[in-house]
Scaffold this active site. Structure first.
Site, PDB file in Angstrom:
ATOM      1  N   SER A  29     -70.393  -9.921 -35.510  1.00  0.00           N
ATOM      2  CA  SER A  29     -71.476  -9.530 -34.593  1.00  0.00           C
ATOM      3  C   SER A  29     -70.938  -8.956 -33.287  1.00  0.00           C
ATOM      4  O   SER A  29     -71.694  -8.647 -32.373  1.00  0.00           O
ATOM      5  CB  SER A  29     -72.367 -10.742 -34.297  1.00  0.00           C
ATOM      6  OG  SER A  29     -71.584 -11.824 -33.842  1.00  0.00           O
ATOM      7  N   HIS A  84    -116.038   5.072 -25.725  1.00  0.00           N
ATOM      8  CA  HIS A  84    -115.954   5.902 -26.952  1.00  0.00           C
ATOM      9  C   HIS A  84    -115.428   7.310 -26.639  1.00  0.00           C
ATOM     10  O   HIS A  84    -115.761   8.254 -27.343  1.00  0.00           O
ATOM     11  CB  HIS A  84    -117.315   6.023 -27.654  1.00  0.00           C
ATOM     12  CG  HIS A  84    -118.046   4.733 -27.791  1.00  0.00           C
ATOM     13  ND1 HIS A  84    -117.872   3.883 -28.860  1.00  0.00           N
ATOM     14  CD2 HIS A  84    -118.933   4.113 -26.967  1.00  0.00           C
ATOM     15  CE1 HIS A  84    -118.644   2.813 -28.701  1.00  0.00           C
ATOM     16  NE2 HIS A  84    -119.287   2.931 -27.555  1.00  0.00           N
ATOM     17  N   SER A 106     -91.364  24.554 -24.462  1.00  0.00           N
ATOM     18  CA  SER A 106     -91.338  24.824 -25.903  1.00  0.00           C
ATOM     19  C   SER A 106     -90.289  25.891 -26.175  1.00  0.00           C
ATOM     20  O   SER A 106     -90.082  26.788 -25.360  1.00  0.00           O
ATOM     21  CB  SER A 106     -92.716  25.307 -26.352  1.00  0.00           C
ATOM     22  OG  SER A 106     -92.613  26.113 -27.509  1.00  0.00           O
ATOM     23  N   LYS A 128     -95.786  26.996 -22.427  1.00  0.00           N
ATOM     24  CA  LYS A 128     -96.006  25.561 -22.606  1.00  0.00           C
ATOM     25  C   LYS A 128     -95.270  24.682 -21.604  1.00  0.00           C
ATOM     26  O   LYS A 128     -94.140  24.941 -21.232  1.00  0.00           O
ATOM     27  CB  LYS A 128     -95.578  25.147 -24.009  1.00  0.00           C
ATOM     28  CG  LYS A 128     -96.466  25.721 -25.082  1.00  0.00           C
ATOM     29  CD  LYS A 128     -97.652  24.837 -25.342  1.00  0.00           C
ATOM     30  CE  LYS A 128     -97.295  23.974 -26.514  1.00  0.00           C
ATOM     31  NZ  LYS A 128     -98.280  22.991 -26.816  1.00  0.00           N
ATOM     32  N   GLU A 185     -95.484  11.088 -24.233  1.00  0.00           N
ATOM     33  CA  GLU A 185     -95.617  10.899 -25.686  1.00  0.00           C
ATOM     34  C   GLU A 185     -94.549   9.941 -26.215  1.00  0.00           C
ATOM     35  O   GLU A 185     -94.826   9.075 -27.051  1.00  0.00           O
ATOM     36  CB  GLU A 185     -95.520  12.247 -26.413  1.00  0.00           C
ATOM     37  CG  GLU A 185     -96.751  13.111 -26.187  1.00  0.00           C
ATOM     38  CD  GLU A 185     -96.575  14.548 -26.647  1.00  0.00           C
ATOM     39  OE1 GLU A 185     -95.567  14.865 -27.306  1.00  0.00           O
ATOM     40  OE2 GLU A 185     -97.450  15.370 -26.326  1.00  0.00           O
ATOM     41  N   LYS A 227     -80.382 -10.600 -32.610  1.00  0.00           N
ATOM     42  CA  LYS A 227     -79.848  -9.862 -31.471  1.00  0.00           C
ATOM     43  C   LYS A 227     -80.156  -8.372 -31.419  1.00  0.00           C
ATOM     44  O   LYS A 227     -80.783  -7.894 -30.472  1.00  0.00           O
ATOM     45  CB  LYS A 227     -78.346 -10.078 -31.358  1.00  0.00           C
ATOM     46  CG  LYS A 227     -78.051 -11.504 -30.957  1.00  0.00           C
ATOM     47  CD  LYS A 227     -76.595 -11.812 -30.859  1.00  0.00           C
ATOM     48  CE  LYS A 227     -76.450 -13.321 -30.793  1.00  0.00           C
ATOM     49  NZ  LYS A 227     -76.962 -14.022 -32.009  1.00  0.00           N
TER      50      LYS A 227
HETATM   51  N1  ARG Z   1     -72.514 -14.664 -34.107  1.00  0.00           N
HETATM   52  C1  ARG Z   1     -73.233 -15.870 -34.386  1.00  0.00           C
HETATM   53  C2  ARG Z   1     -74.722 -15.671 -34.046  1.00  0.00           C
HETATM   54  O1  ARG Z   1     -75.016 -14.741 -33.394  1.00  0.00           O
HETATM   55  C3  ARG Z   1     -72.675 -16.982 -33.577  1.00  0.00           C
HETATM   56  C4  ARG Z   1     -72.887 -18.331 -34.153  1.00  0.00           C
HETATM   57  C5  ARG Z   1     -72.034 -18.530 -35.340  1.00  0.00           C
HETATM   58  N2  ARG Z   1     -72.193 -19.847 -35.876  1.00  0.00           N
HETATM   59  C6  ARG Z   1     -71.846 -20.122 -37.138  1.00  0.00           C
HETATM   60  N3  ARG Z   1     -72.059 -21.338 -37.506  1.00  0.00           N
HETATM   61  N4  ARG Z   1     -71.389 -19.218 -37.953  1.00  0.00           N
HETATM   62  O2  ARG Z   1     -75.565 -16.419 -34.454  1.00  0.00           O
END
Ligand code: ARG
Length: 478
Positions: A23, A156, A277, A283, A290, A325
């Protein structure tokens, strides 16, 4: 591949598996939160006699150095590490030796990531709140200048009754004010420290969880340790708030797009917030408005994505939760960015008062007031409604407004009509006499403006407590 585990394995992780599991590419943005959390953790460990003062100071100095080097660009966070937590611990150990290996005493990545995410979201909530406050300040200013700017109100998308630009903008003021209240409320539930929950069942070390919580500016420590590592409700709440803000921005942008169209011409978006445009030289397009409307989809997507990720998870931590995340970060970046752009577009936009007034005077926006006038002459409202309907029909045939009918024409439909109908249905009367609380009349509006300005003074934007805590977290000694 630098991993925090490996003792019980006889084979190395497959590269594809490693990449799939990692990650670091997206959680590296939490490095400040991760380092602050680790500093608070070792301060507490030392206070409890679990770690020596010497180790604590070595770790704190080492972590501060890592943070400094990363921000100065001297140290790069690379995919060689699984996540931001592994990166910090590995580099720390490389730099300071054995003391670095003691950092993770009484801690799991499960409570560590739960902490980092809460700290990060707390900072983002402050950022959103600051952006919202700026939009509210711009709105308050525009409202103060436009208490007498008459425009048509719609239901409306049909002209309904005349009101003022200040009153129309006041609607959005209320929406964004509620968004700020929601943020403050969300922060209350978020602001508890999960560190010390361990992997799921706490730890046998005599941790002082309340102390760690205080060091990091939390209101206290979370309660149940399994909940502490598996709860993402605060993030869902924040994503919901971001979705509502995006929806508000989208409705406002939609109106601005309509108002900016050749047909309405109520506003002109500034050149700096418009685009051209490639084929049609004449334009000037409202692309930014938008996009502000269009971005709403991905924010809703983040909320739905995380709700779906969480729905089938058994207790406690599961790796699915790492999926909290990317989409959440995207939603925060999107909404905070949109709020800044929106504020710039709104404050540089020109309002065409003449066009708004012209539009309000066409389309029988004073018909309700004509009916109310007849009620004043003793006619029951339902009958007055019918009479005015007939008057409108006569106007449509004649191609004029209600105020253009002669007294004879009025009387032919309703004999109770007198000369005083003309001032009674003028645009000024229609707006100025609407004085119920929250209505567009100037006195009612003055009250709304007073309350808005008091509110802005009384509730300053939230700030990120962590920024101010760095000093005390990163110094050596007790
Ligand atoms: N990168 C993991 C997360 O975002 C961190 C926690 C990892 N924990 C584990 N038991 N593998 O959740």
């Amino acid at each position: 591949m630098a991993q925090l585990w490996g003792g019980r394995f006889t084979k190395a992780t497959d590269q594809l598996v490693y990449d799939f599991n990692a990650s670091i590419t997206f959680d590296k943005r939490m490095i400040f939160q991760d380092i602050c959390g680790s500093m608070a953790h070792v301060r507490m460990l030392a206070k409890q006699g679990i770690l020596t003062g010497e180790d604590r100071d070595a770790i704190i100095t080492g972590l501060a150095g890592i943070y400094r080097d990363v921000t100065d660009g001297k140290l790069t966070i690379t995919t060689e590490y699984e996540d931001v937590h592994s990166f910090c611990e590995a580099v720390l150990t490389e730099r300071i030796g054995d003391a670095g290996k003691r950092l993770h005493t009484g801690r799991s990545r499960n409570d560590q990531v739960a902490l980092d995410m809460r700290l990060y979201v707390r900072g983002q909530i402050a950022e959103t709140d600051t952006c919202l406050t700026e939009v509210l300040t711009t709105l308050q200013d525009l409202m103060e200048k436009n208490v007498h700017t008459v425009m048509p109100g719609f239901t409306h998308l049909q002209k309904a009754q005349p009101l003022t630009l200040a009153h129309h903008l006041g609607t959005y003021f209320e929406m964004f004010r509620r968004d700020r209240e929601r943020l403050a409320d969300c922060k209350k539930r978020l602001n508890l420290c999960p560190l010390g929950a361990g992997a799921l069942a706490g730890t046998t070390y005599p941790l002082d969880r309340e102390y760690t919580a205080t060091l990091l500016g939390f209101d206290g420590a979370t309660r149940n340790s399994m909940d502490s590592v598996s709860d993402r409700d605060y993030l869902l709440e924040y994503l919901f708030i971001l979705s509502v803000i995006a929806m508000h921005l989208s409705r406002f942008s939609e109106e601005i797009i309509l108002w900016n169209s050749n047909e309405y011409r109520f506003v002109e978006i500034d050149d700096t917030y418009s685009t051209g445009s490639s084929i049609m030289p004449q334009k000037k397009n409202p692309d930014i408005a938008e996009l502000l409307r269009g971005k709403t989809g991905r924010v809703y997507g983040s909320l739905m994505g995380l709700l779906t990720t969480m729905k089938g998870l058994p207790l406690a931590y599961n790796k699915d939760m790492q999926e909290d995340k990317e989409q959440a970060f995207d939603a925060m970046d999107t909404v905070n960015g949109c709020l800044k752009l929106f504020d710039g577009m709104l404050s540089s936009m020109k309002f065409n008062e003449t066009r708004m007034r012209e539009s309000a005077s066409a389309g029988f926006t004073n018909a309700t007031d004509a009916a109310d006038y007849l009620v004043g002459k003793g006619i029951p409202f339902r009958d007055a409604h019918r009479y005015v309907g007939e008057m409108v029909l006569a106007c449509i045939e004649k191609g004029c407004g209600l105020e253009d009918l002669t007294l004879e024409e009025f009387k032919a439909i309703c004999p109770a009509t007198e000369e005083d109908i003309y001032p009674a249905i003028s645009l000024e009367t229609c707006v100025d006499k609407r004085l119920t609380k929250g209505a567009p009349g100037p006195e009612a509006m003055a009250e709304e403006l007073r309350s808005g300005s008091e509110y802005l003074k009384a509730v300053p934007p939230l700030s990120d407590p962590l920024t101010g805590l760095w000093e005390s977290l990163s110094r050596t000694g007790d």
